[in-house]
Design a protein around this motif. Structure first.
Motif, PDB file in Angstrom:
ATOM      1  N   GLY A  17      38.665  60.091  30.405  1.00 59.75           N
ATOM      2  CA  GLY A  17      38.529  59.285  31.610  1.00 59.75           C
ATOM      3  C   GLY A  17      38.514  57.792  31.368  1.00 59.75           C
ATOM      4  N   LEU A  18      38.795  57.370  30.127  1.00 55.98           N
ATOM      5  CA  LEU A  18      38.750  55.953  29.772  1.00 55.98           C
ATOM      6  C   LEU A  18      40.063  55.260  30.132  1.00 55.98           C
ATOM      7  CD1 LEU A  18      37.086  53.754  28.182  1.00 55.98           C
ATOM      8  CD2 LEU A  18      38.512  54.376  26.216  1.00 55.98           C
ATOM      9  N   VAL A  19      39.945  54.079  30.736  1.00 54.59           N
ATOM     10  CA  VAL A  19      41.120  53.278  31.067  1.00 54.59           C
ATOM     11  C   VAL A  19      40.931  51.865  30.527  1.00 54.59           C
ATOM     12  CG1 VAL A  19      42.554  52.328  32.907  1.00 54.59           C
ATOM     13  CG2 VAL A  19      41.568  54.612  33.159  1.00 54.59           C
ATOM     14  N   VAL A  20      41.944  51.349  29.868  1.00 52.42           N
ATOM     15  CA  VAL A  20      41.980  49.945  29.445  1.00 52.42           C
ATOM     16  C   VAL A  20      43.008  49.271  30.338  1.00 52.42           C
ATOM     17  CG1 VAL A  20      42.482  48.366  27.552  1.00 52.42           C
ATOM     18  CG2 VAL A  20      41.364  50.559  27.080  1.00 52.42           C
ATOM     19  N   GLY A  21      42.523  48.438  31.257  1.00 56.78           N
ATOM     20  CA  GLY A  21      43.437  47.878  32.242  1.00 56.78           C
ATOM     21  C   GLY A  21      42.870  46.686  32.977  1.00 56.78           C
ATOM     22  N   GLU A  22      42.993  46.681  34.299  1.00 58.43           N
ATOM     23  CA  GLU A  22      42.582  45.547  35.128  1.00 58.43           C
ATOM     24  C   GLU A  22      41.622  46.011  36.206  1.00 58.43           C
ATOM     25  OE1 GLU A  22      43.725  42.250  34.952  1.00 58.43           O
ATOM     26  OE2 GLU A  22      44.743  42.759  33.072  1.00 58.43           O
ATOM     27  N   ARG A  23      40.618  45.154  36.484  1.00 62.74           N
ATOM     28  CA  ARG A  23      39.685  45.379  37.592  1.00 62.74           C
ATOM     29  C   ARG A  23      39.436  44.039  38.284  1.00 62.74           C
ATOM     30  NH1 ARG A  23      39.335  49.102  40.224  1.00 62.74           N
ATOM     31  NH2 ARG A  23      37.167  48.803  40.797  1.00 62.74           N
ATOM     32  N   PRO A  24      38.973  44.061  39.547  1.00 63.23           N
ATOM     33  CA  PRO A  24      38.683  42.799  40.245  1.00 63.23           C
ATOM     34  C   PRO A  24      37.581  42.008  39.539  1.00 63.23           C
ATOM     35  CG  PRO A  24      38.763  44.650  41.788  1.00 63.23           C
ATOM     36  CD  PRO A  24      38.773  45.243  40.414  1.00 63.23           C
ATOM     37  N   GLU A  25      37.674  40.691  39.596  1.00 61.26           N
ATOM     38  CA  GLU A  25      36.603  39.848  39.051  1.00 61.26           C
ATOM     39  C   GLU A  25      35.328  40.065  39.845  1.00 61.26           C
ATOM     40  OE1 GLU A  25      37.172  35.784  38.313  1.00 61.26           O
ATOM     41  OE2 GLU A  25      39.021  36.040  37.154  1.00 61.26           O
ATOM     42  N   PRO A  26      34.160  39.956  39.198  1.00 56.42           N
ATOM     43  CA  PRO A  26      32.895  40.169  39.914  1.00 56.42           C
ATOM     44  C   PRO A  26      32.555  38.993  40.810  1.00 56.42           C
ATOM     45  CG  PRO A  26      32.448  39.470  37.672  1.00 56.42           C
ATOM     46  CD  PRO A  26      33.943  39.655  37.768  1.00 56.42           C
ATOM     47  N   SER A  27      31.856  39.279  41.890  1.00 51.29           N
ATOM     48  CA  SER A  27      31.292  38.222  42.735  1.00 51.29           C
ATOM     49  C   SER A  27      29.785  38.268  42.571  1.00 51.29           C
ATOM     50  CB  SER A  27      31.674  38.432  44.202  1.00 51.29           C
ATOM     51  OG  SER A  27      31.217  39.695  44.659  1.00 51.29           O
ATOM     52  N   ALA A  28      29.180  37.101  42.443  1.00 55.88           N
ATOM     53  CA  ALA A  28      27.746  37.011  42.189  1.00 55.88           C
ATOM     54  C   ALA A  28      27.008  36.732  43.497  1.00 55.88           C
ATOM     55  CB  ALA A  28      27.457  35.912  41.179  1.00 55.88           C
ATOM     56  N   PRO A  29      26.188  37.682  44.000  1.00 59.14           N
ATOM     57  CA  PRO A  29      25.403  37.427  45.207  1.00 59.14           C
ATOM     58  C   PRO A  29      24.290  36.426  44.919  1.00 59.14           C
ATOM     59  CG  PRO A  29      24.815  39.542  44.250  1.00 59.14           C
ATOM     60  CD  PRO A  29      25.969  39.028  43.450  1.00 59.14           C
ATOM     61  N   ASP A  30      23.528  36.074  45.947  1.00 57.01           N
ATOM     62  CA  ASP A  30      22.411  35.143  45.770  1.00 57.01           C
ATOM     63  C   ASP A  30      21.465  35.665  44.692  1.00 57.01           C
ATOM     64  OD1 ASP A  30      23.415  33.531  47.732  1.00 57.01           O
ATOM     65  OD2 ASP A  30      22.051  34.237  49.315  1.00 57.01           O
ATOM     66  N   GLY A  31      21.069  34.764  43.799  1.00 53.40           N
ATOM     67  CA  GLY A  31      20.159  35.139  42.730  1.00 53.40           C
ATOM     68  C   GLY A  31      20.851  35.700  41.502  1.00 53.40           C
ATOM     69  N   TRP A  32      22.160  35.834  41.570  1.00 48.43           N
ATOM     70  CA  TRP A  32      22.926  36.368  40.441  1.00 48.43           C
ATOM     71  C   TRP A  32      23.806  35.264  39.857  1.00 48.43           C
ATOM     72  CZ3 TRP A  32      24.218  41.971  39.469  1.00 48.43           C
ATOM     73  CH2 TRP A  32      23.242  42.820  40.001  1.00 48.43           C
ATOM     74  N   THR A  33      24.328  35.526  38.659  1.00 47.98           N
ATOM     75  CA  THR A  33      25.217  34.583  38.001  1.00 47.98           C
ATOM     76  C   THR A  33      26.336  35.361  37.312  1.00 47.98           C
ATOM     77  OG1 THR A  33      25.327  32.692  36.485  1.00 47.98           O
ATOM     78  CG2 THR A  33      23.959  34.555  35.814  1.00 47.98           C
ATOM     79  N   THR A  34      27.394  34.676  36.984  1.00 47.60           N
ATOM     80  CA  THR A  34      28.517  35.297  36.282  1.00 47.60           C
ATOM     81  C   THR A  34      28.569  34.787  34.846  1.00 47.60           C
ATOM     82  OG1 THR A  34      29.787  35.479  38.326  1.00 47.60           O
ATOM     83  CG2 THR A  34      31.008  35.641  36.269  1.00 47.60           C
TER      84      THR A  34
END
Length: 322
Positions: A17-34
């Motif tokens: 089930g492993l995939v090496v590919g592309e995923r959307p960039e994360p969005s950081a909600p309030d109180g979170w950081t990237t």
């Protein structure tokens, strides 16, 4: 963005089930950081995720990876703490009933970027490389808590580490020696015993060998395959600290008579706190101790690293770099 993720669960063939590919960039909600990931280390938890353990199907696809070091939004070098607690929780976050580990609810670190709560980021000292720092938050933090928090070990005591070779056992041996403990290590592999001695183990034995002297504590991460030997190796009043069961979670014999006649303590331990992570980093700085990196691979070779970990073909931690 580039990412390594689980697309489906396969209990008997996790890498299917492993995939090496592309995923959307994360969005950081309030109180979170990237955090921009520079290095991330592999853990058996990644294989359990691919098997569907500790994660619901509706969370798929899930980016793998609990550990990371990298750069925060201001360019500071940081280490990511993997335990995500409820925002309103105070105190030891490992005791929060709603806690999770990265890759269980929130996307993991095998990617260009990962989003985490701001309080889950601590400073990386310049003396630690990104690869070394990426080993610290799961295996090394768990080992630190097992030895010095849950195990309450003090200099001069003796400790048995079962299954030398893997990232967790390696961390236990190195940290125990740095903490002034007498270290006994076991393995099925003579070559791994020789490496354990090089790391600082005072005595090494093949798995299952009767020890010449009982120990104060046993650090147990293997489970069924070593449980009986762990219990029999303890002195009266000794402590068995368990944080995993890589050989299987069920016991044929819990050895209850041995436990209550010898008045042994069986203590569970899971991960560690942000404060303990900071204390561990300070210990590494003060002692000059460093995580042992078995190999560093480009992140697009994640499958190769996971295959090696699944086969036990490692001594120390496997790290993915970008």
């Amino acid at each position: 963005m580039f990412a390594v993720y689980a697309e489906s669960f396969h209990p008997d063939d996790p890498l299917a089930g492993l995939v090496v590919g592309e995923r959307p960039e994360p969005s950081a909600p309030d109180g979170w950081t990237t955090v921009t990931v520079k290095a991330a280390s592999l853990n058996h938890h990644d294989l359990w995720t691919l098997r569907g353990v500790g994660i619901k199907a509706e969370r798929l696809p899930m980016i793998l990876g609990c550990d990371a070091s990298g750069l925060d939004e201001d360019g500071n070098e940081v280490i990511v703490h993997a335990v995500i607690s409820d925002p309103d929780w105070s105190g030891d976050e490992t005791l929060d009933p709603d806690r999770s580990l990265l890759t269980e609810v929130h996307q993991g670190t095998f990617a260009e970027k990962v989003a985490v709560p701001r309080r889950n980021v601590i400073a990386k000292p310049p003396s630690l490389s990104f690869a070394e720092a990426a080993c610290v938050p799961t295996a090394w933090l768990t080992a630190y808590r097992m030895l010095f928090v849950q195990g309450r070990m003090v200099p001069g005591e003796s400790v048995l580490v079962q299954g030398a070779g893997g990232g967790m056992a390696t961390a236990l041996i190195v940290l125990a020696r740095a903490g002034g403990l007498k270290v006994v290590a076991t393995s099925r592999d003579e070559a791994k015993l020789a490496r354990a001695a090089e790391l600082g183990a005072h005595e090494t034995y093949l798995s299952g060998t009767r020890l010449p002297a009982k120990v104060d504590a046993v650090m147990e991460t293997v489970g069924r395959a070593t449980w009986e030997h762990s219990v029999r190796s303890l002195r009266p009043g000794g402590r068995l600290v368990t944080s995993g069961a890589t050989s299987g979670p069920r016991l044929d014999d819990a050895m209850l008579p041995q436990i209550f006649f010898k008045q042994l303590s069986v203590i569970g331990s899971t991960m560690g706190t942000r404060g303990e992570l900071a204390a561990l980093v300070a210990m590494l700085e003060a002692t000059g101790t460093r995580p042992l990196v078995d190999r560093a691979l480009p992140m697009d070779r994640a499958r190769e690293g996971l295959e090696a970990m699944a086969a036990g073909d490692l001594f120390g931690k496997i790290v993915l770099t970008r």
